[in-house]
Write a protein that holds these residues in place. Structure first.
Motif, PDB file in Angstrom:
ATOM      1  N   MET A 153      -1.653  -9.964  14.745  1.00 49.70           N
ATOM      2  CA  MET A 153      -1.250  -8.793  14.099  1.00 49.70           C
ATOM      3  C   MET A 153      -1.564  -8.532  12.785  1.00 49.70           C
ATOM      4  O   MET A 153      -2.158  -9.413  12.292  1.00 49.70           O
ATOM      5  N   GLY A 154      -1.530  -7.225  12.514  1.00 51.09           N
ATOM      6  CA  GLY A 154      -2.168  -6.977  11.053  1.00 51.09           C
ATOM      7  C   GLY A 154      -1.450  -5.625  10.411  1.00 51.09           C
ATOM      8  O   GLY A 154      -0.747  -4.931  11.030  1.00 51.09           O
ATOM      9  N   TRP A 155      -1.851  -5.516   9.138  1.00 48.78           N
ATOM     10  CA  TRP A 155      -1.596  -4.322   8.368  1.00 48.78           C
ATOM     11  C   TRP A 155      -2.876  -3.599   7.814  1.00 48.78           C
ATOM     12  O   TRP A 155      -3.764  -4.206   7.664  1.00 48.78           O
ATOM     13  N   TYR A 156      -2.811  -2.186   8.184  1.00 50.80           N
ATOM     14  CA  TYR A 156      -3.731  -1.323   7.809  1.00 50.80           C
ATOM     15  C   TYR A 156      -3.096  -0.183   6.950  1.00 50.80           C
ATOM     16  O   TYR A 156      -1.852  -0.006   6.749  1.00 50.80           O
ATOM     17  N   ARG A 157      -3.856   0.338   6.193  1.00 54.18           N
ATOM     18  CA  ARG A 157      -3.440   1.454   5.224  1.00 54.18           C
ATOM     19  C   ARG A 157      -4.572   2.824   5.123  1.00 54.18           C
ATOM     20  O   ARG A 157      -5.464   2.552   5.369  1.00 54.18           O
ATOM     21  N   GLN A 158      -3.901   3.805   5.101  1.00 53.84           N
ATOM     22  CA  GLN A 158      -4.897   5.123   5.102  1.00 53.84           C
ATOM     23  C   GLN A 158      -4.164   6.083   4.214  1.00 53.84           C
ATOM     24  O   GLN A 158      -3.167   6.237   4.021  1.00 53.84           O
ATOM     25  N   THR A 159      -5.146   6.642   3.285  1.00 50.21           N
ATOM     26  CA  THR A 159      -4.848   7.695   2.544  1.00 50.21           C
ATOM     27  C   THR A 159      -5.463   8.998   3.058  1.00 50.21           C
ATOM     28  O   THR A 159      -6.594   8.923   3.842  1.00 50.21           O
ATOM     29  N   PRO A 160      -5.399  10.077   2.545  1.00 51.62           N
ATOM     30  CA  PRO A 160      -5.844  11.400   3.197  1.00 51.62           C
ATOM     31  C   PRO A 160      -7.204  11.680   2.866  1.00 51.62           C
ATOM     32  O   PRO A 160      -7.741  11.279   1.686  1.00 51.62           O
ATOM     33  N   GLY A 161      -8.088  11.965   3.963  1.00 45.08           N
ATOM     34  CA  GLY A 161      -9.345  12.049   3.720  1.00 45.08           C
ATOM     35  C   GLY A 161     -10.096  10.783   3.948  1.00 45.08           C
ATOM     36  O   GLY A 161     -11.494  10.918   3.549  1.00 45.08           O
ATOM     37  N   LYS A 162      -9.482   9.617   4.131  1.00 53.20           N
ATOM     38  CA  LYS A 162     -10.214   8.357   3.886  1.00 53.20           C
ATOM     39  C   LYS A 162      -9.775   7.788   5.373  1.00 53.20           C
ATOM     40  O   LYS A 162      -9.130   7.816   5.996  1.00 53.20           O
ATOM     41  N   GLN A 163     -11.030   6.660   5.527  1.00 56.06           N
ATOM     42  CA  GLN A 163     -10.960   6.024   6.615  1.00 56.06           C
ATOM     43  C   GLN A 163      -9.675   4.759   6.661  1.00 56.06           C
ATOM     44  O   GLN A 163      -9.413   4.383   5.657  1.00 56.06           O
ATOM     45  N   ARG A 164      -8.956   4.509   7.623  1.00 56.85           N
ATOM     46  CA  ARG A 164      -8.074   3.510   7.752  1.00 56.85           C
ATOM     47  C   ARG A 164      -8.660   2.182   7.509  1.00 56.85           C
ATOM     48  O   ARG A 164      -9.746   2.015   8.060  1.00 56.85           O
ATOM     49  N   GLU A 165      -8.039   1.407   6.498  1.00 55.27           N
ATOM     50  CA  GLU A 165      -8.715   0.257   6.089  1.00 55.27           C
ATOM     51  C   GLU A 165      -7.803  -1.019   6.494  1.00 55.27           C
ATOM     52  O   GLU A 165      -6.706  -0.949   6.462  1.00 55.27           O
ATOM     53  N   LEU A 166      -8.401  -2.076   7.059  1.00 56.88           N
ATOM     54  CA  LEU A 166      -7.653  -3.206   6.974  1.00 56.88           C
ATOM     55  C   LEU A 166      -7.056  -3.865   5.700  1.00 56.88           C
ATOM     56  O   LEU A 166      -7.761  -3.921   4.778  1.00 56.88           O
ATOM     57  N   VAL A 167      -5.814  -4.199   5.619  1.00 58.10           N
ATOM     58  CA  VAL A 167      -5.183  -4.774   4.494  1.00 58.10           C
ATOM     59  C   VAL A 167      -5.053  -6.468   4.860  1.00 58.10           C
ATOM     60  O   VAL A 167      -5.599  -7.197   4.096  1.00 58.10           O
ATOM     61  N   ALA A 168      -4.567  -6.811   5.944  1.00 55.07           N
ATOM     62  CA  ALA A 168      -4.310  -8.285   6.063  1.00 55.07           C
ATOM     63  C   ALA A 168      -4.026  -8.446   7.582  1.00 55.07           C
ATOM     64  O   ALA A 168      -3.550  -7.507   8.255  1.00 55.07           O
TER      65      ALA A 168
END
Length: 115
Positions: free
Chosen positions: A34-49
């Motif tokens: 399981m993991g956490w990802y984050r995304q801002t407008p116009g950017k690729q979703r990125e892995l956090v942990a």
């Protein structure tokens, strides 16, 4: 089928803390990561942990030392403790559960770091 329900987002000042939760339900027996990802407008979703069933954890360099991922098998929940938050951490955070050849996403929760 797996359902992931997130909670814990919100607005916090720089340097503050937030704790995100992701509760899994359904057919969760074969989830291995399981993991956490984050995304801002116009950017690729990125892995956090990420966290794997043996307890192995992995962090993006941008959050290493500030964020902590953990899991509670009894509650079928994964957490993300976020400390020393920066404006650059502002994003929609998504929980993810991985099975063999299958993955599931939470609904996303907004985290805003601003004074």
């Amino acid at each position: 089928q797996v359902q992931l329900v997130q909670s814990g987002g919100g607005l916090v000042q720089p340097g503050g803390s937030l704790r995100l939760s992701c509760a899994a339900s359904g057919n969760i027996a074969n989830i291995y990561t399981m993991g956490w990802y984050r995304q801002t407008p116009g950017k690729q979703r990125e892995l956090v942990a990420t966290i794997s069933s043996p307890g192995t954890v992995n962090y993006a360099n941008s959050v290493k030392g500030r964020f902590t991922i953990s899991g509670d098998n009894a509650k079928k929940t994964v957490y993300l403790q976020m400390d020393s938050l920066k404006p650059e951490d502002t994003a929609v955070y998504y929980c993810h559960a991985a099975q063999i050849r299958t993955g599931y996403w939470g609904q996303g929760t907004q985290v805003t770091v601003s004074s």
